[in-house]
Design an enzyme around this catalytic site. Sequence first.
Site, PDB file in Angstrom:
ATOM      1  N   GLY A 285      -9.264   4.242  -0.580  1.00 63.33           N
ATOM      2  CA  GLY A 285      -8.323   3.380   0.109  1.00 63.33           C
ATOM      3  C   GLY A 285      -7.742   4.194   1.252  1.00 63.33           C
ATOM      4  CE1 TYR A 325       4.666   6.612  -5.414  1.00 61.72           C
ATOM      5  CE2 TYR A 325       4.232   6.145  -3.102  1.00 61.72           C
ATOM      6  CZ  TYR A 325       4.080   5.837  -4.435  1.00 61.72           C
ATOM      7  OH  TYR A 325       3.329   4.746  -4.790  1.00 61.72           O
ATOM      8  CB  CYS A 352      23.126  -1.552   1.627  1.00 65.30           C
ATOM      9  SG  CYS A 352      23.722  -2.362   3.103  1.00 65.30           S
ATOM     10  CE1 TYR A 382      -2.519   2.268  -2.189  1.00 63.15           C
ATOM     11  CE2 TYR A 382      -3.014   4.303  -1.026  1.00 63.15           C
ATOM     12  CZ  TYR A 382      -3.362   3.350  -1.958  1.00 63.15           C
ATOM     13  OH  TYR A 382      -4.544   3.464  -2.649  1.00 63.15           O
TER      14      TYR A 382
END
Length: 432
Positions: A285, A325, A352, A382
Site C-alpha cells: 500500500g 502514532y 480542539c 493512510y
Amino acid sequence: MIWNNISELENRNGTLYFDGCSTVKLAETFGTPLYVYSENRIRSNYRRLLEGYQKQYPRFKAYYAIKSNNNPAILQVLANAGAGADAACVNEILMAKAAGIPPEEILYSGVYNADADLRYAVENKVRLNLEDLSQLDRLEHIGIPKFLCFRINPGIGGSGQEGLVFAGPDAKFGIIERDIEKAYAKAKALGVEQFGIHMMTGSNILSVPYFEEIVEKLLDLAGPIGQKLGIRFDFIDIGGSLGVPYRPNEAELDVDAVAKAVVNTLRKKLAQYNMGEPLLLHEPGRYLVCDAGILLARVTSIKEGYKRFIGLDAGMHTLLRPALYDAYHHLLYASNLSASSDTPANVVGQVCENRDQLAKDRLLPSCIEVGGLFAVLNAGAYGFCMSSQYNSQPRAAEVLISNGKAELIRERETYQNLIQGTRVPDTLRAAL
Ligand code: LLP
C-alpha cells in the site's frame, strides 16, 4: 531534488512544484486543505517494485492494498498498470471490481468477518484469505470455495512506526502456528482444491533482512504442511510492509535488494520442501502511493505563546497519523522554499484536541505568514482515507496530476455533507 530522490518535487524560484504543477496555483484553484497525487510517481513506484522482483522471479505479482488510499482514481491507475487488489472488506471488493480487477486477482483479507462478508466473497468468486479456524467452520454452511488462503500469524512482527505491528502474540490478526496445519487439513477435507498462504507482519519497514526473515519463517511453516498434507501452494503472499523514508535522515528502501534477498530465500526453501514455483505476491500500500501524495494546507493564524504555534487549515481530521502514532511528516513551506528553516515552531490544526499537532518543535522559516502555504510530504498513504469530520470539519478535496494536468478526483465536502443523512425527530422540533 529537494526530498528523497522524488523528482516530482521541485523548487522553481522558491515555489514548490509537484509533478510539473505549481502548488501555489493548485491551492488557488482547488482550495485547501488539498490532497494532491502524482500519477507518474505511482506508476514509477509500481514499475520499480515489479521490475525489481520480476528480474529475480518472473512469477511475481503486486496486489495493491486498497486501504492505503481508496480513491477510485488512484485504484484505477494501479489496476491499469496491472496490479491485483488486497481488499479489507466487501466495499473494497466492490471498488476493485469497479476498477476492472478480475475476482481471481482480488484477495479478500477481511478480519473478524461476518457471515455476510464470507458469503459475498464466496458467491463472487473472490479469493478468500481466512484469518481464523472458526471461519472455516462457518464456511461449511455458506459454501466451500475451490480456492482458499490462510493468513497466518508467525509469532514475529516488526514495525517502522510504533503501533504498527500486525503479527506476534499481541496482534489480533492471523491463525496461530499451532492451528495452521489443522486449518489446511480441514480445508482439504472439505474439498478445497487450491491453496495460498499469507502473512502480514508489520508496516513501514526499511530494513532488507526483515523481509528475508519473514519469508524464511513463512516457508518453514508452509513447506512441512504442504508435504504432510499433500498440498501444493498456488501462491505465497508476504503481505505489504515495504517502507518509505518519512524523516530526512532515513534512507530509501532498496527494493532491488529486498527482491534479491526474498527470492534467494524463497528459491532455497521451495527447493528444500519441493514446492514447485508458486506465484509470489506482495501487497504494498504505502510503497506505491505514500510519496506520490502531498497535502497542501494554508496558514490560518500564528500564535506567539509559550511556543510558536503555526495554525493550519489541516489538522488531525485531515491527516491523523501524527496524532495517532506520533508519526513524523516532513513539512515544506511551499510558498517560499528559499527561506532558511531556523525557527522552532509547533504546527497545529483547528481541532480542539492538544494532540492535533502535525509537527512539534520543528525548525521552520521565520518568515511564515498567515495565508502562506505548507506542503505535508508522504501524505499519499493512510492520509485522506483515515480522515474524519471531527469537530464538524468537512473533509478535504483530492486532485490527481496526470501528464502535467491536475484533475479533481474528490470534491471538497461542505456543511451539507456534515448533516447529510441525519434527522431531528419531529417531537424534538415540536418542543421548541
Ligand atoms: N496487506 C494487508 C492484509 C494489510 O493489512 C495491509 C495494511 C497491507 C497489505 C498494506 O501494508 P503496507 O504496504 O501499507 O505496509 N494506518 C497505518 C498503516 C496500517 C496498515 C494496515 N494494513 C499507517 O498510517 O501507517
